[in-house]
Design an enzyme around this catalytic site. Structure first.
Site, PDB file in Angstrom:
ATOM      1  N   ASP A   9     -45.550   6.117  21.780  1.00 11.20           N
ATOM      2  CA  ASP A   9     -45.763   6.172  23.223  1.00 11.20           C
ATOM      3  C   ASP A   9     -45.079   7.420  23.754  1.00 11.20           C
ATOM      4  O   ASP A   9     -43.913   7.684  23.435  1.00 11.20           O
ATOM      5  CB  ASP A   9     -45.221   4.930  23.929  1.00 11.20           C
ATOM      6  N   GLU A  11     -44.130  10.064  27.089  1.00  5.36           N
ATOM      7  CA  GLU A  11     -43.985  10.300  28.520  1.00  5.36           C
ATOM      8  C   GLU A  11     -44.164  11.801  28.691  1.00  5.36           C
ATOM      9  O   GLU A  11     -43.798  12.584  27.807  1.00  5.36           O
ATOM     10  CB  GLU A  11     -42.623   9.838  29.033  1.00  5.36           C
ATOM     11  N   ASP A 105     -52.109   9.202  24.492  1.00  3.67           N
ATOM     12  CA  ASP A 105     -51.052   9.781  23.651  1.00  3.67           C
ATOM     13  C   ASP A 105     -51.640  10.731  22.611  1.00  3.67           C
ATOM     14  O   ASP A 105     -51.114  11.826  22.392  1.00  3.67           O
ATOM     15  CB  ASP A 105     -50.240   8.663  22.980  1.00  3.67           C
ATOM     16  N   HIS A 161     -42.469   2.654  31.095  1.00  2.00           N
ATOM     17  CA  HIS A 161     -42.652   4.098  31.184  1.00  2.00           C
ATOM     18  C   HIS A 161     -41.466   4.860  30.591  1.00  2.00           C
ATOM     19  O   HIS A 161     -41.164   5.969  31.015  1.00  2.00           O
ATOM     20  CB  HIS A 161     -42.945   4.569  32.617  1.00  2.00           C
ATOM     21  N   ASP A 166     -41.678   1.343  25.576  1.00  2.44           N
ATOM     22  CA  ASP A 166     -43.113   1.029  25.535  1.00  2.44           C
ATOM     23  C   ASP A 166     -43.587   0.874  24.089  1.00  2.44           C
ATOM     24  O   ASP A 166     -44.355  -0.030  23.781  1.00  2.44           O
ATOM     25  CB  ASP A 166     -43.926   2.099  26.263  1.00  2.44           C
TER      26      ASP A 166
END
Length: 184
Positions: A9, A11, A105, A161, A166
């Protein structure tokens, strides 16, 4: 030798206006877990912040959404340094399949690798767990991670997040799906 689901995951830099265009978003956190396909346990975790170069200052929106601070990324390594380290970690777990919640992603990795002229670190196979979850339920509805957990009567652990949290929660969902598929 075990095989793994590499659940990732990301960000990235973002804004709620046009100050960070979609095509210029950059990864600022990689969160990943190696989910053992035999035991359904997480055997290893990876988490690193990345210093962005296109938009080096995080927007207030991005910080509020992710809880990642300017200090977190100012002291971080750049994408080429982190991705090389991440690739070493990935390669220490042979026979892994790249998985994520949706295609975002994967696409963000492709974009950042191209921008930094770095080889894409994964094999050709990618599993979209978000899509698999809808199929598992026999539904066309697209679920977010928190909605999926709630649907399974499971609780979100950590901060939504944040890449590593996550990734852990996606692993929980995938473990549940695969263990319950086996029982049916």
């Amino acid at each position: 030798m075990s095989s793994y689901f590499l659940i990732v995951d990301l960000e990235a830099t973002c804004s709620n206006d046009d100050s960070v265009p979609r095509g210029e978003m950059e990864i600022i956190e990689i969160g990943a877990v190696m989910l053992n396909r035999s035991t359904w346990e997480i055997d290893s975790e990876y988490q690193k912040f990345i210093k962005p170069v296109r938009h080096p200052n995080l927007t207030q929106f991005c910080t509020e959404l992710t809880t990642i601070t300017q200090q977190n990324i100012d002291t971080a390594l750049t994408f080429p340094e982190v991705i090389a380290n991440f690739k070493e970690w990935i390669d220490s777990y042979p026979k892994n399949i790249f998985c994520s919640w949706g295609n975002y992603d994967k696409n963000q990795f492709i974009q950042d690798c191209a921008f930094h002229n770095f080889a894409y670190p994964f094999g050709s196979e990618h599993r979209n767990i978000k899509k698999e979850f809808s199929s598992y339920l026999g539904s066309k509805k697209k679920f977010g991670i928190t909605q999926a957990l709630k649907h399974l009567a499971l609780k979100f652990e950590g901060i939504h997040h944040r890449g590593i949290d996550d990734a852990r929660n996606i692993a929980t969902i995938y473990k549940y799906m695969n263990q319950n598929k086996a029982k049916n």
